[in-house]
Enzyme design. Structure first.
Site, mmCIF file in Angstrom:
data_model
loop_
_atom_site.group_PDB
_atom_site.id
_atom_site.type_symbol
_atom_site.label_atom_id
_atom_site.label_comp_id
_atom_site.label_asym_id
_atom_site.label_seq_id
_atom_site.Cartn_x
_atom_site.Cartn_y
_atom_site.Cartn_z
ATOM 1 N N HIS A 77 -7.875 -27.462 -17.184
ATOM 2 C CA HIS A 77 -7.789 -26.033 -17.462
ATOM 3 C C HIS A 77 -6.441 -25.519 -17.000
ATOM 4 C CE1 HIS A 77 -8.486 -21.700 -16.275
ATOM 5 N NE2 HIS A 77 -8.755 -21.699 -17.565
ATOM 6 N N SER A 78 -5.762 -24.777 -17.891
ATOM 7 C CA SER A 78 -4.478 -24.170 -17.553
ATOM 8 C C SER A 78 -3.476 -25.245 -17.139
ATOM 9 C CB SER A 78 -4.698 -23.127 -16.446
ATOM 10 O OG SER A 78 -3.542 -22.388 -16.195
ATOM 11 N N LEU A 79 -2.895 -25.116 -15.964
ATOM 12 C CA LEU A 79 -1.917 -26.101 -15.502
ATOM 13 C C LEU A 79 -2.533 -27.491 -15.389
ATOM 14 C CD1 LEU A 79 0.958 -26.653 -14.428
ATOM 15 C CD2 LEU A 79 0.116 -26.046 -12.139
#
Length: 588
Positions: free
Chosen positions: A350-352
Site C-alpha cells: 500500500h502506498s510507498l
C-alpha cells in the site's frame, strides 16, 4: 465438600415445594427442585485496550470450545498452549494470556467467562473474574434449588450484587458511606444489569475460520505508523482486510466452500516503520526538530520523512532489508506452524509499500524458472549493488520490444518504475489509449449513482437527438409554402425523399449514440505477459458522496482499501482463478 454441595445434599431429604414468600419468576410443579438448575455454559474472552479503555472480546466459537476442552482435559494447564485466531495467536492457558505469533503486540489477558455486568460508559458487558464468577454461580445454584432469592454478595472490589430472581440481578458500584467506624459499601447509585451466561448478553460471536489455507499474502504498509484515517496500525487494518475476505468467501465462493474446494486466504502484515525508527534516527530527529507546532512536526517526522528516508541510499537499504528479512522470517515461521501448506505466496503493498516491493522484485537474483523448481520458496534478497538496467528488466518481464519506445522518449528506470498511484498499462502498451478497469461492485453491477449518471447521460443524448430531429422537421415545415390540404401520403413520401437525399442528417443524429454503444463494447486488450496477459490497472468505483468533490476525498480514497469489499473481492478473484475456482455469479 463445599457448602453448596452439603446444602444440596440436605435438600434431597427436604420438602421441594417453594416458599410462599418467594420472589421467583417461575413456578415449581411436581418435579425435583434440583433438576431446575443447569450449570452455566462458559465462553472464553480476551481483553484489548481500545481507546485507552479495556474491552473484552469473545473468541470465536471454535476457539472457545478448544480452550474449554483444554481447560477441562484434567491435565495441568501450566505450559499448555492453544493456537487461536487461525494460528495468528497463542493462548498460554496457565498464564491466561494471549500472545501474537507473527508480530509484536502487547499480550492480552484471557478469561473463562460465565457472569457479566453492564459497563458504566457503554452498553457492553464486562465479565467478572473467574473466582468471583464461581462464587456467583454457587449462590445462584443455592437460590434456584432452595427457591430462596434476594441474595446479596460483595465482590473483592466491594461492589454489591443482589440476586432478586433469575430475571432480575443487579450490580451496585461501591459508594462510601462514612461514619466514625470507617466506610462501608452501600446500595446507593445507579444499578447495573447482571447477566448469567454469554447467551444472555448482546455480543457477536463468529463461527471461526476454515483450517485449510489456500494462499498466503504478505501486506506491506506505506509511510508512517498509521494506515488509515482512524490512525490504526498495519496489524489492525490487515485484520479488517482478512475479516472482509472471510465474509466474501462465504457469499461469493459459497459453492466452492460447500464442495470443500477452497479454505481461505491468509493475510499477514509486514511492518518496517518500527524497525526503521528504532535505529536511533528518532533521537537525531528530535534534536533538530523545532519546538513550535509540536504535533504537526511530530506527525511530519513520523510519516512524510519516510519518503525522504526511502530516497536516501543509507535508509533505503535499511527499509528494503527490513521488509525482505521480515517476509522471510514470517514465511519460515508460517511453514513451521502450517507444515501441510502447499499454496502460493503473493505480496501486496500500500502506498510507498508498493514501491518497496517493486524494487525488491526487480532486484531478485533468482530467476523465475529457478523459483518454480524449488520445493521451498527461495529467500527474498535485495542487493542494490547488482541493480539491473531498464533493458534487462524489460527482458525479464518479456517486454523487450518496448525498450526502443522508452529509449526514444528518454524514459529511464527512475521515471518508469513508480507504481504509487500511477498507471502501469500505458507504459506497457504505449501505443493504445484505454481506460483502467473499473472494479465491479461486490454486489454486482455498478454503484447506483454511477448507473444513474450513465443512464441520464444516455437519456439526454437520446432527447437531444430526437429534439434536433424534431426541430429540423419543424423548421422545414415552417419555411415550406403552406398548402391548404396536405395528404398524409405526400408528407410521408416527402419525408422519405428528404431522408434519402440527405443521409448525413440521420448520420449526425445517431453519431453520438453510436459512439456510446461502441464505447461500451470495448474489445479485449492485450497487455503482454504481465499478469498472464490480463489487465493490470484497476480503479475503485467512487461512492456517491465522493462524486461531489474529488479533492475533498482524495486522502480518504488513498486509505479506504482496508475495508473495501470491492478491493478484497478483486484480490480473491485473481488468486482463486489461477486455481480454476471462480465466483458463484460473475460480476458485471
Amino acid at each position: 465438600m463445599s457448602s453448596a454441595e452439603s446444602q444440596q445434599e440436605q435438600l434431597s431429604q427436604s420438602d421441594p415445594s417453594p416458599s410462599p414468600n418467594s420472589c421467583s419468576s417461575f413456578e415449581l410443579l411436581d418435579m425435583d427442585a434440583g433438576s431446575l438448575y443447569e450449570p452455566v455454559s462458559p465462553h472464553w474472552f480476551y481483553c484489548k485496550i481500545i481507546d485507552s479503555k479495556e474491552t473484552w472480546i469473545p473468541f470465536n466459537s471454535e476457539d472457545s470450545q478448544q480452550l474449554e476442552e483444554a481447560y477441562g482435559s484434567g491435565k495441568n494447564c501450566d505450559g499448555r498452549v492453544v493456537p487461536t485466531d487461525g494460528g495468528r495467536y497463542d493462548v498460554h492457558l496457565g498464564e491466561r494470556m494471549r500472545y501474537a505469533v507473527y508480530w509484536d503486540e502487547l499480550a492480552s489477558e484471557v478469561r473463562r467467562c460465565t457472569w457479566f455486568y453492564k459497563g458504566d460508559k457503554d452498553n457492553k458487558y464486562v465479565p467478572y473474574s473467574e473466582s468471583f464468577s464461581q462464587v456467583l454461580e454457587e449462590t445462584y445454584m443455592l437460590a434456584v434449588t432452595l427457591d430462596e432469592w434476594k441474595k446479596k454478595l460483595e465482590s473483592p472490589n466491594r461492589e454489591i450484587i443482589i440476586l432478586h430472581n433469575p430475571k432480575l440481578m443487579v450490580h451496585y458500584q461501591p459508594v462510601a458511606g462514612s461514619d466514625e467506624w470507617g466506610s462501608t459499601p452501600t446500595e446507593q447509585g445507579r444499578p447495573r444489569t447482571v447477566k448469567r451466561g454469554v447467551e444472555n448478553i448482546s455480543v457477536d460471536i463468529h463461527c471461526g475460520e476454515p483450517l485449510q489455507i489456500d494462499h498466503l499474502v504478505f501486506v506491506v504498509h506505506g509511510i508512517g505508523p498509521a494506515c488509515d484515517l482512524r490512525f490504526r496500525s498495519i496489524v489492525q487494518c490487515v485484520n479488517d482486510f482478512r475479516s472482509v475476505s472471510l465474509n466474501l468467501l462465504q457469499t461469493h465462493f459459497k459453492k466452492a466452500q460447500e464442495n470443500q474446494q477452497i479454505g481461505r486466504v491468509e493475510f499477514l502484515p509486514v511492518n518496517w516503520h518500527s524497525p526503521l525508527h528504532s535505529t536511533g534516527v528518532d533521537v537525531d530527529l528530535q534534536r533538530i526538530t523545532l519546538p513550535s507546532i509540536n504535533r504537526l512536526r511530530h506527525f511530519t517526522n513520523d510519516t512524510i520523512l519516510d519518503v525522504f528516508f526511502y530516497n536516501s541510499p543509507t535508509y533505503c537499504q535499511t527499509i528494503v532489508d527490513t521488509v525482505a528479512s521480515e517476509m522471510n522470517r514470517i514465511y519460515t515461521l508460517f511453514l513451521q506452524r502450517n507444515p501441510d501448506f502447499k499454496g502460493g505466496v503473493s505480496i501486496a503493498g500500500h502506498s510507498l509499500g508498493s514501491l518497496i516491493l517493486f524494487d525488491i522484485l526487480t532486484n531478485q537474483k533468482d530467476s523465475l524458472g529457478d523459483m518454480d523448481n524449488e520445493k521451498d520458496a527461495p529467500n527474498i534478497v535485495m542487493d542494490q549493488g547488482d541493480t539491473l538496467t531498464l533493458e534487462e528488466d524489460l527482458k525479464k518481464l518479456q517486454l523487450s520490444e518496448f525498450f526502443s519506445v522508452f529509449e526514444k522518449e528518454k524514459v529511464d528506470k527512475e521515471a518508469l518504475f513508480d507504481p504509487v498511484a500511477y498507471r502501469i498499462e500505458p507504459m506497457v502498451v504505449p501505443g493504445v489509449e484505454f481506460e483502467p478497469m473499473l472494479i465491479p461492485h461486490h454486489k454486482g453491477r455498478k454503484r447506483m449513482h454511477l448507473e444513474l449518471r450513465e443512464g441520464l447521460t444516455r437519456m439526454s443524448m437520446d432527447l437531444k437527438n430526437n429534439l434536433l430531429g424534431s426541430l429540423r422537421m419543424a423548421w422545414k415545415s415552417f419555411t415550406r409554402a403552406p398548402y391548404p390540404a396536405l395528404q398524409a401520403s405526400e408528407t410521408t413520401e416527402e419525408t422519405e425523399a428528404e431522408c434519402e437525399s440527405s443521409p448525413e442528417k440521420l448520420s449526425d443524429v445517431n453519431t453520438e449514440e453510436t459512439s456510446v454503444a461502441v464505447k461500451e463494447e470495448v474489445p479485449p486488450i492485450n497487455v503482454g505477459m504481465l499478469n498472464g496477459g490480463q489487465r493490470i490497472d484497476y480503479v475503485l468505483q467512487e461512492k456517491p458522496i465522493e462524486s461531489f468533490n474529488e479533492y475533498l476525498f482524495a486522502l480518504q480514497s488513498h486509505l479506504c482499501y482496508w475495508e473495501s469489499e470491492d478491493t478484497v473481492l478483486l484480490v480473491l478473484k485473481e488468486i482463486y482463478q489461477t486455481q480454476g475456482i471462480f465466483l458463484d455469479q460473475p460480476l458485471q
